[in-house]
Every structure is written in structure tokens, then in C-alpha cells.
Design an enzyme around this catalytic site. Structure first.
Site, mmCIF file in Angstrom:
data_model
loop_
_atom_site.group_PDB
_atom_site.id
_atom_site.type_symbol
_atom_site.label_atom_id
_atom_site.label_comp_id
_atom_site.label_asym_id
_atom_site.label_seq_id
_atom_site.Cartn_x
_atom_site.Cartn_y
_atom_site.Cartn_z
ATOM 1 N N ASP A 167 0.808 -1.223 0.000
ATOM 2 C CA ASP A 167 0.000 0.000 0.000
ATOM 3 C C ASP A 167 0.842 1.274 0.000
ATOM 4 O O ASP A 167 0.301 2.363 -0.221
ATOM 5 C CB ASP A 167 -0.947 0.005 1.205
ATOM 6 C CG ASP A 167 -2.067 -1.007 1.052
ATOM 7 O OD1 ASP A 167 -2.578 -1.138 -0.074
ATOM 8 O OD2 ASP A 167 -2.418 -1.667 2.035
ATOM 9 N N ASP A 217 -5.072 -5.878 -5.718
ATOM 10 C CA ASP A 217 -4.927 -4.439 -5.473
ATOM 11 C C ASP A 217 -3.510 -3.952 -5.778
ATOM 12 O O ASP A 217 -3.283 -2.803 -6.155
ATOM 13 C CB ASP A 217 -5.251 -4.103 -4.002
ATOM 14 C CG ASP A 217 -6.277 -5.031 -3.370
ATOM 15 O OD1 ASP A 217 -6.404 -6.170 -3.826
ATOM 16 O OD2 ASP A 217 -6.926 -4.614 -2.413
HETATM 17 N N1 GLY Z 1 -6.852 -2.437 -1.112
HETATM 18 C C1 GLY Z 1 -7.917 -2.874 -0.299
HETATM 19 C C2 GLY Z 1 -9.261 -2.784 -0.925
HETATM 20 O O1 GLY Z 1 -9.443 -2.671 -2.108
HETATM 21 O O2 GLY Z 1 -10.207 -2.835 -0.162
#
Ligand code: GLY
Length: 399
Positions: free
Chosen positions: A118, A179
Site C-alpha cells: 500500500d 490491489d
Molecule cells: N486495497 C484494499 C481494498 O481494495 O479494499
């Protein structure tokens, strides 16, 4: 060019069975951006940048933002929203706030901070937009450090980035989540702006290995790909936030659409364009008539499930870009039209609550964990305003 865009717009009204709800509303891009500016000012009044807390989400029964500290995965979206608003309005007081909130994130760059994938969202949505608009060299350095921190999670044996380093057990020896595709963008950017060429190679390897293992035959994604750490082989595809391992989690598919579109933009390798089409076509085929997905396309009793406006906003932004990159005119038109239908619906009163300071209602963050269900969420707002600005830019270019 103007004629080309007018023809595209005309075809939205006549060519498609869908956009049924969206056609009934007036879609004026400046009006939508003004609305975002008004909502941002409401948010600024309700929070204080002294504490560096970022607005993250508003649950359906709440009227104001729940805030999070800078270590939350969503901490880059609020500074990014402010930069987009500043880009549109040139309002100096918004620039001041965008700067304050962006600079709150400097501690993420410390090597003491053990990041996960992230870091790409956190640093590129904030410092990335800050550098794009200000050319402040300190922000460029921040992006380069962020990219190196992300790349330090790359495992050459597997060929991907370890998305969640804090999960390591017998069932999941090594994970790579969908993600994570989004965060390849900071690597490509860094490789083009003074970082090592290895960053480019890591991004391409991650995209290639993910394409091979994280998708079913029909182009639907597994949220989590699990790998072996000894020889790097793919063990299984599972879910974390979707309905089931083999279901089509809407935001996961949206990340894939955006991710492979961006990887094609950066590499110009047609393999990625064809793959972006494949994941997009599945998503579009399965959408309900209003163009906004339920949180998981395979959840039972679908019509009673909550929607996910965040998936729609991410996809709308991605499809505008994909329409400009396409080498197939029919698909370019299809993607552009679909994106405008999504934006029109998201801009309707069904997704707005003037009593709340967010842009959009009806996103689903984590249904299985039972939070942020039918909520306002900062990343939905981020990709919505990004999509509006992309559309406005396209209109300008066609003049
Ligand atoms: N990256 C976490 C989500 O999409 O909830």
C-alpha cells in the site's frame, strides 16, 4: 477531433441498451467538479490537519468522517483529492491544505516504517499528484523512496511483490493481491524519473506473473494468489474481501482493469492491452443496467446486496484512459461510453447525500469483515474526481 468526441457522446444516447437511469439526468462536468469542491470544503471544516488524521469513511448511520492515521492504507487518497481540487480550482487555500496533508505522510518514508504494498497508494496518490502540480523536488525524492520501499518486497523467485508481508503461515506462505497491480504505477514512474531500471523490470514481472496466475479462464480475478517461497510456484487463488474464492469481487476486477490499462500505457506491450480488454469485457458483460456493480458479482440474492460505488469510480477512470489507448475503434467507443454511463450514474442524486461531506454514497469496503458496507469511502471519491478530470481533459483536447 471535436467531431469525433461529439459522435462518441451521441452514440451514448442512441447506441446502447443501457444508461437507462443515467440518461435522465443532466451531466455537466463543471457542475460535478463544483459539487466536489463544495464537499471538500465541508470536510475541511469538520476535521483538523494539525493532527494529520485523514478522513477515510462514513458508515450509513453516520454523518461525518471516521478518520485514520497516516499508517492506514488509505492515507494518500485525501491529500490526492485535495490536489485534484486544487488543479481544477487553483484555489490557494486548497493548495495549502493539500500541502499540509501530503507532508503529514513523510514518516512513511522512514526505513523504520515496515510498509506493505500500500506504500504505492499512500505515496503516489499524495506526493505523486503534489509533484505533478508543483515540481517540488522534495516530493520527487519522496516518490523515489516510496518506489524503492515497494520494490524491496519483490521476490525474484516468485516474480511478484509480497503484498502483505505481515501474513506468513502454512496456508499462505507468500501472498500477492490484485490491489497490488495499482501500485506498479509508482515503480514505472520512478524508473522514468531517475530511479533504477530494475523498478521497471519488477513492475513488468509482477504484471506478467499476476496475469498468468491470478485469473480464471474467463478473466475473473482471484483476490489473493498464494505462492510457495522455496521454488516460487503458484499454490492457489483465494479471496480475502470477496464472497468466495471463485467469485468475482467487484473492486478486485476494477483494480485489474485499471492496473492492466496502466501497465499497457507504460510498456506499450500489446499483451497487456489485450488482457486489459479481457478483464474489462467480463466486468461490462456482468454489470447491471445502471452500470454500478454490486460488491461481488456472485454474491447470492444479488439484487439485495449492497453496491460498490468505489469499483465503479475506479473503472470509470480506467476506461477513459483505455479508450484513448485502444487500437480498436469499436472497443474505444464501447469503453468511453461505458465510462460516461458510470460517471452519470455516480453523479446522480442516488449517490449523493448533501448532509454528508463525501462525494459518493454506496461503496462497500470489506463485506466479509462487516465494515464500510454501503458507506462513503475516500478511495471512491479519489477515483471519481480523477475520472471527472480525465473526462474534462478529453473534452478540452477535442476542442
Ligand atoms: N486495497 C484494499 C481494498 O481494495 O479494499
Amino acid at each position: 477531433m471535436k467531431l469525433k468526441l461529439s459522435l462518441l457522446l451521441l452514440s451514448i444516447n442512441f447506441g446502447l441498451k443501457t444508461c437507462v437511469f443515467a440518461d435522465t439526468i443532466d451531466f455537466n462536468i463543471d457542475k460535478q467538479l463544483d459539487y466536489c469542491d463544495v464537499q471538500i470544503k465541508k470536510t475541511l471544516k469538520s476535521i483538523s490537519s494539525d493532527s494529520c488524521l485523514m478522513p477515510r469513511s462514513i458508515e450509513p448511520n453516520q454523518k461525518n468522517w471516521n478518520t485514520v492515521d497516516i499508517y492506514d492504507w488509505t492515507s494518500g487518497f485525501w491529500p490526492g483529492i485535495l490536489w485534484y481540487d486544487y488543479e481544477e480550482t487553483h484555489n490557494k487555500s486548497i493548495e495549502v491544505k493539500a500541502t499540509e496533508y501530503t507532508e503529514c505522510l513523510f514518516p512513511l518514508l522512514s526505513y523504520e516504517h515496515k510498509n506493505d504494498h500500500d506504500i504505492g497508494f499512500q505515496i503516489f496518490c499524495s506526493f505523486g499528484n503534489a509533484y505533478r502540480l508543483t515540481k517540488n523536488n522534495a516530493y520527487k525524492k519522496a516518490i523515489l523512496i516510496g518506489a524503492n520501499k515497494l520494490a524491496s518486497l519483490y521476490n525474484p523467485k516468485v516474480g511478484t511483490i509480497l503484498s502483505w508481508p505481515w501474513i506468513k503461515n502454512k496456508a499462505w506462505p507468500y501472498n500477492t493481491i490484485m490491489d497490488n497491480m495499482m501500485n506498479l504505477e509508482i515503480l514505472f514512474w520512478a524508473a522514468r524519473n531517475g530511479g533504477s531500471h530494475d523498478l521497471y523490470d519488477i513492475a513488468v514481472s509482477h504484471a506478467t506473473v499476476t496475469m498468468k496466475n491470478s485469473f480464471r479462464k474467463d478473466g475473473g480475478n482471484y483476490h489473493v494468489a498464494v505462492y510457495d517461497t522455496i521454488d516460487g510456484h503458484f499454490i492457489k487463488g483465494v479471496t480475502n474481501q470477496g464472497y468466495s474464492d471463485n467469485s468475482l469481487w467487484a473492486r478486485g476486477q476494477a483494480w485489474a482493469i485499471y492496473g492492466y490499462t496502466m501497465v499497457y500505457r507504460e510498456t506499450r506491450d500489446k499483451v497487456f492491452l489485450r488482457f486489459a480488454e479481457k478483464v474489462t469485457n467480463l466486468y461490462l458483460r456482468r454489470l447491471p443496467a445502471d452500470y454500478i456493480p454490486y460488491w461481488d458479482f456472485d454474491a447470492p440474492d444479488l439484487l439485495k446486496q449492497p453496491k460498490d460505488a468505489s469499483a465503479a469510480a475506479i473503472t470509470a477512470a480506467a476506461l477513459l484512459e483505455l479508450s484513448t489507448l485502444e487500437d480498436n475503434a469499436r472497443l474505444a467507443k464501447k469503453y468511453f461510453n461505458a465510462s460516461i454511463c458510470m460517471l452519470k450514474e455516480l453523479s446522480s442524486k442516488r449517490y449523493r447525500d448533501k448532509g454528508k461531506p463525501s462525494f459518493l454514497l454506496h461503496s462497500t469496503g470489506n463485506y466479509p469483515a462487516k465494515y464500510e458496507i454501503d458507506a462513503s469511502i475516500n478511495y471512491a471519491d479519489y477515483y471519481y474526481i480523477q475520472a471527472l478530470l480525465r473526462y474534462k481533459e478529453m473534452l478540452k483536447r477535442s476542442e
